[in-house]
Scaffold this active site. Structure first.
Site, PDB file in Angstrom:
ATOM      1  N   VAL A   1       1.374  -3.557   4.202  1.00 55.66           N
ATOM      2  CA  VAL A   1       1.278  -4.739   5.125  1.00 55.66           C
ATOM      3  C   VAL A   1       2.309  -5.599   4.852  1.00 55.66           C
ATOM      4  O   VAL A   1       2.398  -6.886   5.593  1.00 55.66           O
ATOM      5  CB  VAL A   1      -0.292  -5.615   4.732  1.00 55.66           C
ATOM      6  CG1 VAL A   1      -1.533  -4.806   5.025  1.00 55.66           C
ATOM      7  CG2 VAL A   1      -0.178  -6.055   3.178  1.00 55.66           C
TER       8      VAL A   1
ATOM      9  N   TYR B   1      -4.790   4.937   7.652  1.00 58.18           N
ATOM     10  CA  TYR B   1      -6.092   4.585   7.689  1.00 58.18           C
ATOM     11  C   TYR B   1      -7.032   4.888   8.880  1.00 58.18           C
ATOM     12  O   TYR B   1      -6.793   6.139   9.433  1.00 58.18           O
ATOM     13  CB  TYR B   1      -5.974   2.866   7.856  1.00 58.18           C
ATOM     14  CG  TYR B   1      -5.239   2.350   6.601  1.00 58.18           C
ATOM     15  CD1 TYR B   1      -5.571   2.633   5.226  1.00 58.18           C
ATOM     16  CD2 TYR B   1      -3.956   1.502   6.701  1.00 58.18           C
ATOM     17  CE1 TYR B   1      -4.900   2.150   4.146  1.00 58.18           C
ATOM     18  CE2 TYR B   1      -3.374   1.052   5.651  1.00 58.18           C
ATOM     19  CZ  TYR B   1      -3.748   1.436   4.362  1.00 58.18           C
ATOM     20  OH  TYR B   1      -3.159   0.834   3.277  1.00 58.18           O
TER      21      TYR B   1
ATOM     22  N   TYR C   1      -3.362  -3.639 -10.351  1.00 63.07           N
ATOM     23  CA  TYR C   1      -3.025  -2.880  -9.105  1.00 63.07           C
ATOM     24  C   TYR C   1      -2.350  -3.797  -8.074  1.00 63.07           C
ATOM     25  O   TYR C   1      -1.343  -3.527  -7.349  1.00 63.07           O
ATOM     26  CB  TYR C   1      -4.335  -2.671  -8.259  1.00 63.07           C
ATOM     27  CG  TYR C   1      -4.376  -2.216  -6.769  1.00 63.07           C
ATOM     28  CD1 TYR C   1      -4.011  -1.284  -6.355  1.00 63.07           C
ATOM     29  CD2 TYR C   1      -4.782  -3.016  -5.643  1.00 63.07           C
ATOM     30  CE1 TYR C   1      -3.748  -0.858  -5.165  1.00 63.07           C
ATOM     31  CE2 TYR C   1      -4.659  -2.930  -4.499  1.00 63.07           C
ATOM     32  CZ  TYR C   1      -4.040  -1.836  -3.971  1.00 63.07           C
ATOM     33  OH  TYR C   1      -3.980  -1.309  -2.826  1.00 63.07           O
TER      34      TYR C   1
ATOM     35  N   LYS D   1       0.208   3.451  -2.849  1.00 60.13           N
ATOM     36  CA  LYS D   1      -0.697   4.208  -3.186  1.00 60.13           C
ATOM     37  C   LYS D   1      -0.517   5.926  -3.340  1.00 60.13           C
ATOM     38  O   LYS D   1      -1.031   6.467  -4.243  1.00 60.13           O
ATOM     39  CB  LYS D   1      -1.862   4.143  -1.956  1.00 60.13           C
ATOM     40  CG  LYS D   1      -2.391   2.576  -1.954  1.00 60.13           C
ATOM     41  CD  LYS D   1      -3.312   2.291  -0.789  1.00 60.13           C
ATOM     42  CE  LYS D   1      -3.813   0.941  -0.855  1.00 60.13           C
ATOM     43  NZ  LYS D   1      -4.543   0.847   0.372  1.00 60.13           N
TER      44      LYS D   1
ATOM     45  N   SER E   1       0.754  -1.319   0.037  1.00 56.38           N
ATOM     46  CA  SER E   1      -0.127  -0.046  -0.060  1.00 56.38           C
ATOM     47  C   SER E   1       0.761   1.377  -0.100  1.00 56.38           C
ATOM     48  O   SER E   1       0.197   2.584  -0.433  1.00 56.38           O
ATOM     49  CB  SER E   1      -0.949   0.026   1.283  1.00 56.38           C
ATOM     50  OG  SER E   1      -1.913  -0.906   1.065  1.00 56.38           O
TER      51      SER E   1
END
Length: 437
Positions: free
Chosen positions: A261, A243, A191, A67, A64
């Site tokens: 992660v 988050y 992705y 992103k 992530s």
């Protein structure tokens, strides 16, 4: 002298690595097998000096943390308004893999959650791009941020794609709302490959430093994205990057950040430093336990919280003198220093506006030789001051050998009307021939 910074980082690794709670991302088989004892930290300055400690050469998938960089590429390719039409910027307050969509429009709430990240990936490149062409744009873009060619860990890609049921469901829902175009399965595939790009903690720090440096890669000098794009990306990272723990992160660590992660954490403090941290075991929010711990330690020790801003620009004016030149002309020489933003420029304007001896002056010299940079606001303010001084009947000299007052200049530009008055400053590098009044 040996720099103490590597020793300090080693101390941080040792202090923050004493215990190792949490768990690896077991829902992705390949990540579940990661060595849980690995730990590393890296700092990169905005001029490309890199300091590391721990397992700094260990490779792991970016996950992530990709992103914000893919969001930056989408913004660069299509502009902020076009991207905002597809994905918002509001914190979701939910886990990263929830289907957090705006009521009515179906837009994902922000590009840092999976729904928004799938949308951002689908926006990269032209609308006619194939899956392969879009991913090639992503890979080249992330490589430009890192300053080296990055590659994909195919085993991580295969492992993650085989369990991408939730992302597939999210992508199909986005397609049903016409948030993404084309085949949802291909968007998920692209992705997932994006998340499997391999980096080191050194790469993370340098990529973060590129954001901290306004979009210019510190090692290559390449402008990867514009300052406007960087501002948008860092703003969303600050509010959404961690988050449903974003509020706690911003109040305690205070650095625009993103976690992944696989155990990586990236932080970018504008104008100062890029941070990379790595340790595979995760907390309940999906962020590295020891990575978060190291970032908090760095912020506390080094005063990196974004709300701990610099002291007010009381020293923007280095010297303010009245001098008489060889021709008998009396000039005011205002010598500035440092980085000029609104507060510093306001001090200069205040000083120039409060002059009581304007009627006894023939001119004003604005000496910018010790000014490192002038932002857009300060430039407009200083130029307006120069214009008003000329309207008051004064001749104006600007000593600006590095062209800091012209942010788009790359070479010394010719004098503009009234800016360089040779009768007042025949030698622009020195005021040795002037007599103090």
């Amino acid at each position: 002298m040996k720099s103490p910074i590597p020793d300090y980082l080693l101390e941080v690794v040792e202090a923050c690595g004493t215990d190792n709670p949490g768990a690896t991302a077991d829902y992705i088989p390949e990540l579940a097998q990661a060595d849980p004892d690995r730990i590393a930290v890296c700092l990169s300055t905005i001029d490309g000096v890199v300091y590391t400690a721990g397992d700094a050469d260990a490779e792991f998938s970016i996950q992530s943390i990709s992103k914000p960089f893919v969001y930056a590429l989408a913004l660069a390719d299509h502009g902020i308004d076009a991207v905002l039409a597809r994905v918002g910027v509001e914190p979701s307050g939910e886990a990263f893999n929830e289907l957090s969509l705006e009521s009515g429009s179906g837009r994902p709430l922000n590009p840092m959650i999976n729904a928004g990240a799938l949308t951002a990936h689908a926006l990269v490149g032209p609308a006619t791009a194939t899956t392969e062409e879009r991913f090639e744009r992503v890979l080249r873009g992330l490589s430009a941020f890192a300053g080296r060619d990055l590659a994909v860990d195919e085993s991580v890609f295969d492992s993650e794609l085989s369990t991408a049921y939730r992302n597939s469901a999210i992508a199909n829902m986005l397609r049903s709302y016409s948030v993404i175009d084309g085949d949802p399965a291909e968007v998920v595939r692209g992705y997932t490959r994006q998340c499997a790009i391999t980096v080191t903690v050194r790469d993370l720090a340098v990529m973060a430093a590129t954001l901290a440096n306004g979009g210019v890669q510190p090692l290559t000098g390449q402008r990867v994205v514009s300052r406007t794009v960087v501002r948008q990306v860092l703003s969303v990272m600050m509010t959404c990057g961690m988050y449903d723990a974003a509020g706690d992160w911003m109040s305690t660590v205070g650095i625009p950040a993103k976690s992944g992660v696989s155990g990586g954490v990236l932080g970018a403090l504008p104008g100062q430093v890029g941070i990379g941290a790595f340790s595979p075991r995760l907390d309940a929010h999906g962020s590295s336990v020891r990575g978060v711990r190291m970032c908090r330690r760095l912020s506390d020790d080094m005063g990196l919280h974004i709300m701990d801003g610099p002291e007010p620009a009381r020293s923007a004016i280095r010297r303010d003198r009245r001098l008489r030149g060889p021709g008998g002309h009396t000039v005011r020489v205002c010598s500035l220093q440092g980085t000029m933003q609104f507060s510093g420029a306001e001090l200069v304007l205040r000083a120039l506006a409060s002059a009581e001896d304007a009627e006894r002056l023939d001119g004003v010299v604005l000496d910018l030789r010790r000014v490192h940079s002038v932002d857009d606001v300060a430039e407009r303010m200083l130029r307006e001051a120069l214009r008003r001084l000329r309207l008051d009947g004064l001749r104006v000299t600007v000593v600006d050998p590095e062209c800091v007052l012209d942010t788009h200049a790359h070479t010394h530009r010719p004098a503009r009307d009234g800016e360089i008055a040779d009768e007042f400053a025949p030698d622009l590098a020195s005021f040795d021939n002037f007599e103090r009044v």
